[in-house]
Design a protein around this motif. Structure first.
Motif, PDB file in Angstrom:
ATOM      1  N   GLN A  44       0.841  -1.190   0.000  1.00 59.93           N
ATOM      2  CA  GLN A  44       0.000   0.000   0.000  1.00 59.93           C
ATOM      3  C   GLN A  44       0.878   1.242   0.000  1.00 59.93           C
ATOM      4  OE1 GLN A  44      -3.645   0.036   2.238  1.00 59.93           O
ATOM      5  NE2 GLN A  44      -3.144  -1.964   3.110  1.00 59.93           N
ATOM      6  N   GLU A  45       0.269   2.376  -0.320  1.00 62.67           N
ATOM      7  CA  GLU A  45       0.999   3.639  -0.334  1.00 62.67           C
ATOM      8  C   GLU A  45       0.093   4.735   0.206  1.00 62.67           C
ATOM      9  OE1 GLU A  45       4.189   5.031  -3.409  1.00 62.67           O
ATOM     10  OE2 GLU A  45       2.222   5.660  -4.108  1.00 62.67           O
ATOM     11  N   PHE A  46       0.674   5.629   0.986  1.00 61.73           N
ATOM     12  CA  PHE A  46      -0.046   6.733   1.604  1.00 61.73           C
ATOM     13  C   PHE A  46       0.793   7.992   1.461  1.00 61.73           C
ATOM     14  CE2 PHE A  46      -1.230   2.800   3.596  1.00 61.73           C
ATOM     15  CZ  PHE A  46      -2.609   2.874   3.685  1.00 61.73           C
ATOM     16  N   ASP A  47       0.158   9.136   1.624  1.00 61.80           N
ATOM     17  CA  ASP A  47       0.927  10.378   1.613  1.00 61.80           C
ATOM     18  C   ASP A  47       1.870  10.420   2.813  1.00 61.80           C
ATOM     19  OD1 ASP A  47      -0.228  11.558  -0.734  1.00 61.80           O
ATOM     20  OD2 ASP A  47      -2.049  11.871   0.445  1.00 61.80           O
ATOM     21  N   ASN A  48       1.385   9.941   3.947  1.00 64.26           N
ATOM     22  CA  ASN A  48       2.155   9.967   5.200  1.00 64.26           C
ATOM     23  C   ASN A  48       2.038   8.622   5.905  1.00 64.26           C
ATOM     24  OD1 ASN A  48       2.499  13.090   5.370  1.00 64.26           O
ATOM     25  ND2 ASN A  48       0.324  12.750   4.988  1.00 64.26           N
ATOM     26  N   VAL A  49       3.145   8.171   6.449  1.00 64.09           N
ATOM     27  CA  VAL A  49       3.147   6.955   7.257  1.00 64.09           C
ATOM     28  C   VAL A  49       3.823   7.278   8.587  1.00 64.09           C
ATOM     29  CG1 VAL A  49       3.992   4.590   7.458  1.00 64.09           C
ATOM     30  CG2 VAL A  49       3.226   5.435   5.250  1.00 64.09           C
ATOM     31  N   VAL A  50       3.143   6.928   9.670  1.00 65.78           N
ATOM     32  CA  VAL A  50       3.709   7.068  11.009  1.00 65.78           C
ATOM     33  C   VAL A  50       3.927   5.661  11.542  1.00 65.78           C
ATOM     34  CG1 VAL A  50       3.356   7.933  13.337  1.00 65.78           C
ATOM     35  CG2 VAL A  50       2.536   9.273  11.381  1.00 65.78           C
ATOM     36  N   ILE A  51       5.158   5.374  11.940  1.00 66.61           N
ATOM     37  CA  ILE A  51       5.533   4.038  12.397  1.00 66.61           C
ATOM     38  C   ILE A  51       5.877   4.116  13.874  1.00 66.61           C
ATOM     39  CG2 ILE A  51       7.121   2.118  12.059  1.00 66.61           C
ATOM     40  CD1 ILE A  51       7.597   3.484   9.194  1.00 66.61           C
ATOM     41  N   ASN A  52       5.130   3.382  14.677  1.00 68.77           N
ATOM     42  CA  ASN A  52       5.333   3.416  16.122  1.00 68.77           C
ATOM     43  C   ASN A  52       5.285   1.995  16.665  1.00 68.77           C
ATOM     44  OD1 ASN A  52       5.598   4.214  18.756  1.00 68.77           O
ATOM     45  ND2 ASN A  52       3.579   5.109  18.934  1.00 68.77           N
ATOM     46  N   ILE A  53       6.343   1.247  16.386  1.00 66.93           N
ATOM     47  CA  ILE A  53       6.399  -0.136  16.854  1.00 66.93           C
ATOM     48  C   ILE A  53       7.539  -0.304  17.857  1.00 66.93           C
ATOM     49  CG2 ILE A  53       5.370  -1.025  14.741  1.00 66.93           C
ATOM     50  CD1 ILE A  53       8.130  -2.045  13.942  1.00 66.93           C
ATOM     51  N   ASP A  54       7.510  -1.427  18.547  1.00 65.53           N
ATOM     52  CA  ASP A  54       8.543  -1.755  19.521  1.00 65.53           C
ATOM     53  C   ASP A  54       9.785  -2.220  18.762  1.00 65.53           C
ATOM     54  OD1 ASP A  54      10.146  -2.658  21.554  1.00 65.53           O
ATOM     55  OD2 ASP A  54       8.764  -4.209  22.241  1.00 65.53           O
ATOM     56  N   TRP A  55      10.846  -1.436  18.859  1.00 67.37           N
ATOM     57  CA  TRP A  55      12.086  -1.752  18.143  1.00 67.37           C
ATOM     58  C   TRP A  55      13.043  -2.579  18.988  1.00 67.37           C
ATOM     59  CZ3 TRP A  55      11.565  -0.823  13.231  1.00 67.37           C
ATOM     60  CH2 TRP A  55      10.776   0.235  12.797  1.00 67.37           C
ATOM     61  N   ASN A  56      12.586  -3.157  20.074  1.00 65.31           N
ATOM     62  CA  ASN A  56      13.460  -3.949  20.944  1.00 65.31           C
ATOM     63  C   ASN A  56      13.609  -5.363  20.372  1.00 65.31           C
ATOM     64  OD1 ASN A  56      14.088  -2.062  22.995  1.00 65.31           O
ATOM     65  ND2 ASN A  56      11.966  -2.219  23.660  1.00 65.31           N
ATOM     66  N   TYR A  57      14.469  -5.494  19.399  1.00 65.15           N
ATOM     67  CA  TYR A  57      14.731  -6.785  18.761  1.00 65.15           C
ATOM     68  C   TYR A  57      15.924  -7.449  19.404  1.00 65.15           C
ATOM     69  CZ  TYR A  57      11.679  -6.192  14.696  1.00 65.15           C
ATOM     70  OH  TYR A  57      10.604  -6.059  13.866  1.00 65.15           O
ATOM     71  N   ASP A  58      15.812  -8.735  19.601  1.00 63.84           N
ATOM     72  CA  ASP A  58      16.953  -9.560  19.969  1.00 63.84           C
ATOM     73  C   ASP A  58      17.273 -10.377  18.720  1.00 63.84           C
ATOM     74  OD1 ASP A  58      18.764 -11.451  20.796  1.00 63.84           O
ATOM     75  OD2 ASP A  58      17.643 -12.031  22.592  1.00 63.84           O
ATOM     76  N   PHE A  59      18.298  -9.964  18.007  1.00 63.23           N
ATOM     77  CA  PHE A  59      18.577 -10.577  16.718  1.00 63.23           C
ATOM     78  C   PHE A  59      19.005 -12.032  16.837  1.00 63.23           C
ATOM     79  CE2 PHE A  59      18.958  -6.029  15.849  1.00 63.23           C
ATOM     80  CZ  PHE A  59      17.998  -5.954  14.855  1.00 63.23           C
ATOM     81  N   ASN A  60      19.389 -12.473  18.002  1.00 63.47           N
ATOM     82  CA  ASN A  60      19.720 -13.883  18.183  1.00 63.47           C
ATOM     83  C   ASN A  60      18.462 -14.715  18.407  1.00 63.47           C
ATOM     84  OD1 ASN A  60      22.502 -13.451  17.960  1.00 63.47           O
ATOM     85  ND2 ASN A  60      22.599 -12.807  20.095  1.00 63.47           N
ATOM     86  N   GLN A  61      17.378 -14.073  18.868  1.00 62.23           N
ATOM     87  CA  GLN A  61      16.153 -14.792  19.181  1.00 62.23           C
ATOM     88  C   GLN A  61      15.040 -14.567  18.163  1.00 62.23           C
ATOM     89  OE1 GLN A  61      15.652 -16.876  21.813  1.00 62.23           O
ATOM     90  NE2 GLN A  61      17.820 -16.646  22.275  1.00 62.23           N
ATOM     91  N   ASN A  62      14.795 -13.308  17.794  1.00 61.61           N
ATOM     92  CA  ASN A  62      13.605 -12.975  17.019  1.00 61.61           C
ATOM     93  C   ASN A  62      13.824 -12.900  15.511  1.00 61.61           C
ATOM     94  OD1 ASN A  62      12.233 -12.733  19.410  1.00 61.61           O
ATOM     95  ND2 ASN A  62      12.589 -10.551  19.578  1.00 61.61           N
ATOM     96  N   ALA A  63      14.898 -12.307  15.097  1.00 64.43           N
ATOM     97  CA  ALA A  63      15.034 -12.040  13.671  1.00 64.43           C
ATOM     98  C   ALA A  63      16.483 -11.759  13.320  1.00 64.43           C
ATOM     99  CB  ALA A  63      14.185 -10.828  13.300  1.00 64.43           C
ATOM    100  N   SER A  64      16.769 -11.917  12.056  1.00 68.05           N
ATOM    101  CA  SER A  64      18.090 -11.534  11.589  1.00 68.05           C
ATOM    102  C   SER A  64      18.099 -10.032  11.335  1.00 68.05           C
ATOM    103  CB  SER A  64      18.433 -12.282  10.306  1.00 68.05           C
ATOM    104  OG  SER A  64      17.652 -11.785   9.228  1.00 68.05           O
ATOM    105  N   TYR A  65      19.273  -9.472  11.285  1.00 68.79           N
ATOM    106  CA  TYR A  65      19.393  -8.041  11.016  1.00 68.79           C
ATOM    107  C   TYR A  65      18.864  -7.719   9.620  1.00 68.79           C
ATOM    108  CZ  TYR A  65      21.381  -3.348  11.415  1.00 68.79           C
ATOM    109  OH  TYR A  65      21.539  -1.995  11.486  1.00 68.79           O
ATOM    110  N   LEU A  66      19.105  -8.595   8.663  1.00 69.05           N
ATOM    111  CA  LEU A  66      18.611  -8.389   7.301  1.00 69.05           C
ATOM    112  C   LEU A  66      17.079  -8.381   7.269  1.00 69.05           C
ATOM    113  CD1 LEU A  66      19.281  -7.947   4.347  1.00 69.05           C
ATOM    114  CD2 LEU A  66      19.463 -10.425   4.090  1.00 69.05           C
TER     115      LEU A  66
END
Length: 108
Positions: free
Chosen positions: A50-72
């Motif tokens: 999707q595309e919008f004129d404005n996007v506001v992103i307010n998520i929890d950025w507390n990632y544990d890259f060894n547990q949750n996700a890779s950096y990529l």
């Protein structure tokens, strides 16, 4: 733009369609919604394609890259979210700057 929150002044400067990705139980969302009741709330998956004129992103950025996700994977999700805004992409920091500084790809 990376910021600590959305002020009423910032919200009033936004025009056109607005998507909000993240927790709606926050001061930033309440401020945005009070100025723009038409704001569309989406999940990270829903915003893709999707595309919008404005996007506001307010998520929890507390990632544990060894547990949750890779950096990529993290960078792909971040890119997807910020590329949805035609005019503005506003990111509520929520520890994002710490993650980016702490996971400098040149150190890998």
């Amino acid at each position: 733009m990376i910021t600590d929150t959305i002020t009423e002044e910032t919200a009033r400067k936004l025009s056109g369609s607005i998507a909000y990705v993240g927790d709606t139980n926050t001061e930033a969302f309440n401020t945005l919604k009070s100025v723009h009741p038409e704001v569309k709330v989406l999940s990270v998956k829903e915003v893709q394609g999707q595309e919008f004129d404005n996007v506001v992103i307010n998520i929890d950025w507390n990632y544990d890259f060894n547990q949750n996700a890779s950096y990529l994977e993290f960078l792909r999700k971040l890119y997807t979210m910020i590329s949805r805004g035609r005019t503005n992409s506003i990111i509520i920091d929520n520890n994002l700057t710490h993650i980016i500084q702490g996971n400098d790809i040149s150190n890998r």
